[in-house]
Scaffold this active site. Structure first.
Site, mmCIF file in Angstrom:
data_model
loop_
_atom_site.group_PDB
_atom_site.id
_atom_site.type_symbol
_atom_site.label_atom_id
_atom_site.label_comp_id
_atom_site.label_asym_id
_atom_site.label_seq_id
_atom_site.Cartn_x
_atom_site.Cartn_y
_atom_site.Cartn_z
ATOM 1 N N ALA A 1 4.606 4.045 2.950
ATOM 2 C CA ALA A 1 4.062 2.835 2.321
ATOM 3 C C ALA A 1 4.224 1.686 3.306
ATOM 4 O O ALA A 1 4.913 1.819 4.320
ATOM 5 C CB ALA A 1 4.826 2.512 1.041
ATOM 6 N N LYS A 2 3.582 0.596 3.037
ATOM 7 C CA LYS A 2 3.814 -0.609 3.829
ATOM 8 C C LYS A 2 3.461 -1.806 2.979
ATOM 9 O O LYS A 2 2.612 -1.714 2.078
ATOM 10 C CB LYS A 2 2.926 -0.620 5.081
ATOM 11 C CG LYS A 2 3.428 -1.544 6.161
ATOM 12 C CD LYS A 2 4.524 -0.874 6.955
ATOM 13 C CE LYS A 2 4.960 -1.668 8.151
ATOM 14 N NZ LYS A 2 5.783 -0.810 9.021
ATOM 15 N N GLY A 3 4.112 -2.930 3.267
ATOM 16 C CA GLY A 3 3.787 -4.159 2.545
ATOM 17 C C GLY A 3 3.622 -5.295 3.525
ATOM 18 O O GLY A 3 3.997 -5.173 4.699
ATOM 19 N N VAL B 1 0.858 -1.185 0.000
ATOM 20 C CA VAL B 1 0.000 0.000 0.000
ATOM 21 C C VAL B 1 0.895 1.237 0.000
ATOM 22 O O VAL B 1 1.764 1.394 0.858
ATOM 23 C CB VAL B 1 -0.940 0.015 1.226
ATOM 24 C CG1 VAL B 1 -1.719 1.331 1.279
ATOM 25 C CG2 VAL B 1 -1.890 -1.160 1.178
#
Ligand code: GLU
Length: 434
Positions: A127-129, A82
Site C-alpha cells: 500500500a502507499k499513502g 492506495v
C-alpha cells in the site's frame, strides 16, 4: 507560510490498449511500475487471471483534509491511500508528504510495496499513502492537524491486520506518533497500527537506519558479485535524507570513498572521499550539505555524471531519464530511492552493460525492519539492536542471493529477476486463495 493547496479531483484516463486490461485508471507515472510489471509477467508467462488481479489496486481512498492554518485561514489538502494487494498479508507501506504527490504516484508506489514485501519475504501486502503538501513550509501545529485529519479520514481502511502505514519522503517518527495517537483515541492503545514510530512509543531499535543499512548490504553484495573492491570503490550518493545519509555513513564504514553527496539545495564533492561524520555535523548546524568545509560544490545533475564505480540515487523518482542516462559513468547503480530510473533509461543501461540493483531490493531494508517492529508490538516484547540488524542482514542477503541467482541463471536484468522472484510469490498466494 503555506500557500493554498487545493488539489483538483484526480484526473483519470482509461487505457484500453490491451484487450484483457480492465477499465482501470492509468496515467503516466504509474506507467513506470506498470511496464516493469508487464515485462516480468511476460517473462514468467503469468496467466491472464493473475495478471488481471495484480495489475490494478484493490482499493483507493481519496480524502479531503481541511486544516486551519496558523494564520487563521482554512486550507484544503488532498490525501490518498492506495491498497494494492494483500494476498500475502496486511497492506503495508509509507505515507509521503510532498508537493508533487498525486494519486497516480501513490498508486505506483503501492504496487512497488507489494513486490518489495514479497521479495524480502515479510508477510505483508503493498500500500502507499500521501498528501499533496509542502511539509517544509508548514509549522509543527499545521503538520499535526494535517496528520490527525488524514488519520481520521482513512481510519476505516486501517487496522493491525488490515493496513499499517509507515514513514516515507517528508514524514518521520513524529508523524507516525501522531497517527498512532489519533488512531488510539478511537480504538485504544494500538502501537502496531503504524511502524517507524519513536523508539520511546514502541518503535523498533534500528528502524531509522534500516533502509540505509539495507542499501549498504546490497551495495556490498553487488560489489562482491560484480568484481568491485568496496574498499577502493568511489561512490556518489544523490540525496542525503534519512536513506542517503545512513547509506553514506554505513558504506563509508566499509572503507569505500563517498566522493559526492547532495540534497535539494545542491551537492558537495571531495576527490579523496568525504568525511561523512563531518558532513553530518555540518547538516545538523546548517540544514544542508552545501558548503561543508573542505569540499567543492557539485550540482545534483553533475553528481549523476561523476566518474565513480557506484552511483546511488537516494532522492526522488525519475532522476535518471533518457536525457541524462548516457552521461552516467558508473557501472553499478543502486536504487535507494523508489523509481529513480525510468524504463527507457533502464533499457539503455541494460544495453550498455550497466547493472541496476532495483528499488524493490535495494531499499527493502525499511519495510523489513517495519515488519520486526510490528512483530515486537504484537508480542509486546522488545528486541535489541544486534538482533534487529542480524535479522535484517539475513533477509537482505537471501533476497539478494535469490535475485542474483536468477539474474545469472536466466541471463536477465537484476530488475526483471527481482520482479519475477517477487511476483511468483504473490501469484502463488493468489492462486491458492482464488
Ligand atoms: N516507505 C518505505 C518504503 O518505501 C517503508 C515502508 C514501510 O516500512 O512500510 O519502503
Amino acid at each position: 507560510m503555506s500557500t493554498a493547496t487545493i488539489a483538483p479531483s484526480p484526473s483519470v484516463t482509461v487505457d484500453n490498449s490491451c484487450s484483457d486490461r480492465p477499465s482501470a485508471p492509468y496515467t503516466n507515472f504509474n506507467q513506470i511500475t506498470h511496464e516493469q510489471f508487464q515485462q516480468a509477467a511476460d517473462h514468467m508467462k503469468l496467466e491472464r487471471e493473475i495478471q488481471l488481479l495484480l495489475r490494478t489496486p484493490y482499493r483507493e481512498l481519496i480524502v479531503q483534509i481541511p486544516v486551519r492554518m496558523d494564520n487563521g485561514r482554512l486550507e484544503l489538502f488532498y490525501g490518498y491511500r492506495v491498497q494494492h494487494n494483500a494476498v500475502r498479508g496486511p497492506y503495508k507501506g509509507g505515507i509521503r508528504y510532498h508537493h508533487e504527490v498525486d494519486l497516480n504516484e501513490v498508486r505506483s508506489l503501492a504496487a512497488l510495496m507489494t513486490w518489495k514485501t514479497a521479495l524480502v519475504d515479510v508477510p505483508f501486502g503493498g500500500a502507499k499513502g500521501g498528501i499533496t503538501c509542502d511539509p517544509t513550509n508548514m509549522s509543527r501545529n499545521e503538520l499535526q492537524s494535517l496528520t490527525r485529519g488524514f488519520t481520521q479520514k482513512i481510519d476505516m481502511g486501517l487496522g493491525i491486520y488490515r493496513d499499517i502505514p509507515a514513514p516515507d519522503v517528508g514524514t518521520n517518527a513524529q508523524v507516525m506518533a501522531w497517527i498512532m495517537d489519533e488512531y488510539g483515541k478511537k480504538h485504544g492503545y494500538t502501537p502496531a497500527i503504524v511502524t517507524g514510530k519513536p523508539v520511546n512509543l514502541g518503535g523498533s531499535l534500528g528502524r531509522d537506519q534500516a533502509t540505509g543499512r539495507g542499501v549498504m548490504i546490497v551495495t556490498r553484495e553487488a560489489c562482491k558479485a560484480f568484481g568491485v573492491d568496496i574498499k577502493n570503490a568511489r561512490i556518489a550518493i544523490q540525496g542525503f535524507g534519512n536513506v542517503g545519509s545512513w547509506a553514506a555513513r554505513l558504506i563509508s564504514n566499509l572503507g569505500a570513498k563517498i566522493v559526492a553527496v547532495s540534497d535539494v539545495k545542491g551537492g558537495i564533492f571531495a576527490e579523496k572521499g568525504l568525511d561523512i561524520d563531518k558532513v553530518l555535523t555540518h547538516v545538523a548546524s546548517t540544514g544542508s550539505v552545501v558548503d561543508a568545509p573542505g569540499t567543492q560544490p557539485v550540482s545534483n545533475e553533475e553528481l549523476l555524471m561523476l566518474d565513480v564505480d557506484v552511483l546511488i540515487p537516494a532522492a526522488l523518482g525519475g532522476s535518471i531519464t533518457d536525457k541524462n542516462v548516457d552521461d552516467v559513468k558508473a557501472k553499478l547503480i543502486i536504487e535507494a530511492a523508489n523509481s529513480p530510473v525510468t524504463p527507457s533509461a533502464d533499457a539503455r543501461f541494460l544495453s550498455r552493460g550497466v547493472r541496476v540493483v532495483p528499488d524493490i531490493l535495494a531499499n527493502a531494508g525499511g519495510v523489513t525492519v517495519s515488519y520486526f517492529e510490528w512483530v515486537q508490538n504484537l508480542q509486546q516484547f522488545r528486541w535489541d539492536l544486534d538482533k534487529v540488524n542480524h535479522e535484517l542482514e539475513q533477509r537482505m542477503i537471501s533476497a539478494w542471493n535469490a535475485v542474483h541467482f536468477r539474474h545469472t541463471n536466466e541471463n536477465i536484468s537484476l530488475r526483471l529477476a527481482a520482479y519475477t522472484e517477487a511476483m511468483m510469490k504473490v501469484a502463488e498466494a493468489s492462486r491458492q486463495r482464488f
